[in-house]
Each structure stands twice: as C-alpha cells, then as structure tokens.
Scaffold this active site. Structure first.
Site, mmCIF file in Angstrom:
data_model
loop_
_atom_site.group_PDB
_atom_site.id
_atom_site.type_symbol
_atom_site.label_atom_id
_atom_site.label_comp_id
_atom_site.label_asym_id
_atom_site.label_seq_id
_atom_site.Cartn_x
_atom_site.Cartn_y
_atom_site.Cartn_z
ATOM 1 N N TYR A 153 55.176 40.497 32.523
ATOM 2 C CA TYR A 153 55.973 40.714 33.733
ATOM 3 C C TYR A 153 57.214 41.531 33.366
ATOM 4 O O TYR A 153 57.842 41.268 32.344
ATOM 5 C CB TYR A 153 56.403 39.374 34.335
ATOM 6 C CG TYR A 153 55.240 38.602 34.933
ATOM 7 C CD1 TYR A 153 54.758 38.906 36.193
ATOM 8 C CD2 TYR A 153 54.615 37.582 34.221
ATOM 9 C CE1 TYR A 153 53.689 38.212 36.747
ATOM 10 C CE2 TYR A 153 53.537 36.882 34.765
ATOM 11 C CZ TYR A 153 53.085 37.203 36.033
ATOM 12 O OH TYR A 153 52.021 36.522 36.575
ATOM 13 N N GLU A 178 47.253 30.942 29.629
ATOM 14 C CA GLU A 178 48.487 30.930 28.820
ATOM 15 C C GLU A 178 48.569 29.688 27.935
ATOM 16 O O GLU A 178 49.582 28.965 27.952
ATOM 17 C CB GLU A 178 49.722 31.049 29.726
ATOM 18 C CG GLU A 178 49.797 32.387 30.437
ATOM 19 C CD GLU A 178 51.114 32.652 31.162
ATOM 20 O OE1 GLU A 178 51.918 31.718 31.332
ATOM 21 O OE2 GLU A 178 51.317 33.806 31.589
ATOM 22 N N GLU A 203 47.330 39.114 34.360
ATOM 23 C CA GLU A 203 48.574 38.909 35.125
ATOM 24 C C GLU A 203 49.546 40.017 34.738
ATOM 25 O O GLU A 203 49.915 40.146 33.561
ATOM 26 C CB GLU A 203 49.217 37.555 34.834
ATOM 27 C CG GLU A 203 48.480 36.397 35.461
ATOM 28 C CD GLU A 203 49.207 35.063 35.270
ATOM 29 O OE1 GLU A 203 50.448 35.035 35.263
ATOM 30 O OE2 GLU A 203 48.496 34.058 35.101
ATOM 31 N N GLN A 249 51.102 38.492 42.140
ATOM 32 C CA GLN A 249 49.881 37.956 42.748
ATOM 33 C C GLN A 249 49.609 38.775 43.998
ATOM 34 O O GLN A 249 49.964 39.953 44.016
ATOM 35 C CB GLN A 249 50.070 36.484 42.998
ATOM 36 C CG GLN A 249 50.338 35.721 41.685
ATOM 37 C CD GLN A 249 50.259 34.210 41.820
ATOM 38 O OE1 GLN A 249 49.843 33.648 42.809
ATOM 39 N NE2 GLN A 249 50.702 33.516 40.765
ATOM 40 N N ASN A 291 49.479 28.747 35.883
ATOM 41 C CA ASN A 291 49.906 27.457 35.340
ATOM 42 C C ASN A 291 49.318 26.298 36.133
ATOM 43 O O ASN A 291 49.086 25.215 35.589
ATOM 44 C CB ASN A 291 51.437 27.379 35.365
ATOM 45 C CG ASN A 291 52.074 28.432 34.474
ATOM 46 O OD1 ASN A 291 51.441 28.934 33.548
ATOM 47 N ND2 ASN A 291 53.322 28.759 34.740
HETATM 48 O O1 AHR Z 1 52.004 34.263 38.156
HETATM 49 C C1 AHR Z 1 52.964 33.267 37.967
HETATM 50 C C2 AHR Z 1 52.778 32.531 36.647
HETATM 51 O O2 AHR Z 1 53.039 33.391 35.568
HETATM 52 C C3 AHR Z 1 51.384 32.040 36.359
HETATM 53 O O3 AHR Z 1 51.127 30.815 36.952
HETATM 54 C C4 AHR Z 1 51.392 31.892 34.859
HETATM 55 O O4 AHR Z 1 50.138 32.071 34.293
HETATM 56 C C5 AHR Z 1 52.396 32.916 34.400
HETATM 57 O O5 AHR Z 1 53.345 32.369 33.544
#
Ligand code: AHR
Length: 521
Positions: free
Chosen positions: A261, A190, A309, A370, A89
C-alpha cells in the site's frame, strides 16, 4: 530495457526549462502477454464493503437479493476478471460455515481483525451470486490463522465438490446443486504479520501451506494455489519469508502473493510518486527469490506473482483508530478504511498499473484493494447514491485498454533525485499492443509538478499509425477529490494536440498528469 538519461531539464535544471522525452516502441520488442487477471479486485468483510456497499436491501436500486444495482453497474464496468474474498485479515478468524444455511440461523460473530460485528447475512452463496451479477469470478481465501487443514478442505469441497457426498449434498440443501468450480485459492492471508490472528513463522507457515496444498490437490490437482509472501517489503522477515515458504511449497503452489500500500503521510509528492520504483524493485527481488528456490530444487515449475492487495491507503488511518482500538465496542459495518482519494492518488494508481504491465512476465494476478467503500474506487451513501472516486478512472481505462502484449519500450527521460528510490524519470510509460484489434495503447504519467513534458514516441514496425483515442487526467489541485455532491470533479477529458507524423507520435504531457493514448497501427 528502460534507458534513463538525465536530460537538460534534470534536477539541476531551472524550473521554467522545457522538458522532453523520447520513447521507442517496436512491435517485435515485447515483454510478455499480459494476464487479464492483473485487473482483478478484492472484497473483504470489513467496514461497509459488504453491508451498505455491495449489499443494501431496501436501497432504491437493490435487486430481489438486496444487491445494490448502482454499485453492481459501477463494478461491472471495471471488467475485473476475479474478485478475491472474504479477506484479508478478516479471513484469519472466519468460520465459513457461519455464512451458509437459512439466514435467520446464521450467528453474529465478533470479528477480531477489525473489532466489529459480523452478521453473516452475506456468505459464500450470496458472494457467488454477486460475482455472476457483476460478471467476475471468485478467488477464495482460506483461513490458515485460527483454523487450518480441515476447515480448508471442507470449504473447498463445499464449493467445488460433487453431490452424493456430505459437503456437496449440504450445498444442494442450501440451494445450489451445481458445484461452483472456483479455480483460484489463497492459502491464508499475510501470515507473516504480527497483527494476523494465528501469525506463523515462515517454517510453520511453509509446512502448513504445503500440507493444505497436498490435501487440496488430492481433491483436485488442477486447482490454482496462492501461497503468502510478505505483507510488504518493510517486514523484518522479507525476503527470507518468501525463500523459506517456497522451500516448503515450491512444487505444490502456482503463485506467491505480495501486498503493498502506498502512502504520502509526509506530504511529499515527489517521493510519493517514486514509490512505484520501490514496487518495481520489490517485484524484481521476489522474482530473484523465486529463481533461487527454483534452481535449488532443480525444478522446471514456474511460479508467478499474485499481487493480491495493492492501492493507496493512509487517508483514513487517524479516523479509524478509535474503532480499531475497541473504543466503540463491536459496531456492525462502521465507516472504516474510507480513504477519500484525491487527484494525486490518480497518478499513484496509474504508476502502479504501469509497473504491473511492465512486470507482466512475472505478475500474473493483481487485485486492487478494495472495491467499494473500503480503500475503494467506488463509494456509497446508505440509502443514497454511489459514485466514482478519482482513482476509479485510471483503473477503468487501464483495465479496458491495457489488455494484450506488453511492449518493451526504450525510454529516454529526464530524471529527478529521490530518497525513496534514487533517480526517478519524470516520464513513466507503459505500452500495450492489442494484436487482435490492431492497436497500441500507451499509459503515461508526467511526474513533474510544473513543467509540461514534450514526448515523442517512435512507432517501429507497425504499419501506418493513426491516433484513435487520447484521454487526459490533470488538475491544478493535487488534493481535489470527488464526493457525493461533486462526483465528477475529477474525471478524464479528451486530450488535445497529439499528432502522428512519419510514424512518430508527438504529444505534450501536462505537469502532474496521467494519460491514455491509443493508436491504430
Ligand atoms: O485491505 C485491508 C487489509 O490490508 C487486509 O485485510 C489485509 O490483508 C491487509 O493488511
């Protein structure tokens, strides 16, 4: 083809009934050559990922540039082929020019994505140096939120362009004459998300991405370009977003980016461990969308998936609210997204990596999100140590041993019923053949909470198989974590009891366990 059978110890079985599973691997029955890039990472200007993460001048292990040596060692060991940077982001309101030139002239900016202050002490030059230090390559993201085509083409030319023209000469003036030759570029991040600075509709984004791709290809047609897919499979625009975006960009990009996620907010482990099935279907659906657009366009071009991600992210949601809602002003590098991973998350990370291996015919790049401090396998204390989170281990061992050709295993496992994904096998397994080294490595998870899973793996066509390595991760407490004071509480241990007899590998997977088993064959 996975064969799933409901065994005697299925959902109706008594809890004390033994579980068993059968697997067949044949050396000629393969999925695809695994692209090493599925073991890549992601580093964002967010929280303490950069500042007091990779970079902390004055730290006892810091080098002359201020990069933490303890962190660099832990990252280097993960053997990540690429690291995506600078967001996330963050990139959608980032001015890359703020991070070049003398440090004392770089502006501090308010970062709108995470409600923090960005000093710009680290910019593209420093990131490229850090990549060299840890033995990885850059995958750079362009701001297609607050900015667009002009800033994107300028940045690409600054990074890759020759001297003798404006941007290359400026790069030389800033200390680097040689172009860096960054091959991989993300066209925004995104862009479907309402949280994104400069969110776009699929049509707006598709048009923008296509024009940016045209400009970048006019500069260098061999660049590899990644276009944004959905932020997750729950987005209301999924999967139409992918279809429309690809209708605009199919002929000018190489990869479609996906993100996901995993969370266990409901504290329901059985459902949590079924999320890798959701991931698998997500990939399958998007593969179908790619195929439809390809057919519509009568195209010969192959587009791969770049899962840039993925991880577990939910432990820190509550504690982050105050900063994200602006209640603490604009702090510099605060503790944000500092998920502390437990043993349960080891299983989730293992399941995700197994899914990427089994989908290696279409997933060509994946980035754990990350790397340091921010939803990361590595944590640091300012002025203090760096340590491995629980999830460091399945990533490390799969990255090191999961390279080669993915095997198409036939798996017969008892199953259980979930709301998340219907029937889910207790045994999750991926197999990788390394022809060069003459090995086959299996990565396996037993999803059952209380019963060991007696597993036999028939090795067909492999010569005389011999066990060479067996590592197991299991723990009686799913909530157990590593910490600064107890950095090694959760770590792999040598497995016991695995034997190869008559070309069949027999082993027992403990309840709730992740393991790696390697045979020479
Ligand atoms: O990795 C954290 C955030 O998750 C990133 O900045 C974004 O791309 C996603 O929503």
């Amino acid at each position: 083809m996975d064969v799933r059978v409901e065994g005697g110890a299925g959902r109706d079985a008594r809890d004390d009934e033994a579980l068993s599973a059968r697997v067949t691997a044949h050396r000629d029955y393969t999925i695809a050559r695994i692209d090493d890039r599925i073991y890549s990472g992601f580093l964002e200007h967010l929280g303490r990922a950069i500042y007091s993460g990779i970079y902390e001048p004055g730290h006892p292990t810091a080098d002359a540039q201020g990069f933490r040596g303890d962190v660099a060692d832990l990252v280097r060991a993960l053997a990540m082929p690429f690291v995506r940077y600078p967001g996330g982001n963050f990139v959608s309101s980032y001015n890359w020019e703020d991070g070049i030139g003398p440090r004392e002239s770089r502006p501090t900016r308010l970062d709108l994505a995470w409600h923090t202050s960005e000093s710009n002490e680290i910019g593209i030059h420093e990131f490229m140096d850090w990549c060299e230090l840890v033995g990885t390559k850059p995958m750079l993201a362009l701001n297609l939120g607050s900015r667009g085509l002009d800033a994107a083409r300028d940045f690409v030319e600054y990074v890759n362009g020759p001297t003798g023209a404006y941007w290359g000469d400026l790069r030389r003036k800033n200390g680097r004459a040689e172009p860096w030759d960054c091959r991989l570029w993300c066209l925004g991040n995104e862009m479907d998300g309402p949280w994104q600075i400069g969110q776009k509709t699929a049509v707006e984004y598709g048009r923008t991405a296509s024009e940016v791709a045209k400009a970048l290809r006019a500069f260098d047609k061999s660049l590899e370009l990644v276009v944004c897919g959905s932020s997750n499979p729950k987005m209301p625009t999924y999967p139409e977003w992918e279809r429309i975006t690809l209708e605009h960009t199919y002929e000018s990009v190489d990869y479609l980016s996906l993100h996901m996620y995993s969370q266990n907010k409901a504290k329901n482990t059985a459902e949590y461990l079924a999320l890798s099935e959701t991931l698998d279907r997500y990939i399958g659906t998007i593969q179908s969308v790619i195929d439809v657009v390809k057919a519509n366009k009568r195209s010969k071009r192959e587009i791969g998936i770049c899962f840039d991600e993925w991880n577990v992210w939910y432990h820190s949601h509550e504690q982050d609210k105050a900063i994200l809602q602006g209640m603490q002003g604009w702090p510099k590098a605060p503790r944000l997204l500092e998920d502390i991973y437990n043993f349960e998350d080891v299983l989730q990370v293992g399941l995700t990596l197994n899914t990427f291996i089994r989908r290696s015919d279409v997933v060509k790049i994946a980035c754990i999100a990350q790397i340091v401090n921010v939803i990361a396998p590595i944590m640091t204390e300012p002025g203090g140590p760096a340590w491995r989170q629980t999830t460091y281990w399945p990533f490390l061992l799969t990255s090191l041993h999961g390279r080669g050709t993915a095997l198409r295993l036939a798996v017969a496992s008892p199953t259980y019923e979930t709301e998340t994904a219907g029937e889910v096998p207790y045994l999750d397994i991926a197999g990788v053949q390394d022809e060069g080294r003459g090995t086959v490595t299996f990565f396996a998870v037993n999803r059952d909470p209380s019963r060991p899973l007696a597993t036999s793996i028939s090795l067909e066509g492999f010569g005389a198989p011999r066990l060479v390595d067996h590592q197991v991760m299991t723990h009686p407490d799913l909530g157990a974590v590593n910490s600064m004071d107890h950095p090694d509480r959760i770590a792999p241990r040598a497995g016991t009891g695995a034997v190869v007899e008559d070309r069949i590998l027999h082993l027992t997977l403990p309840p709730h366990s992740w393991q790696m088993i390697k045979v020479a064959a």
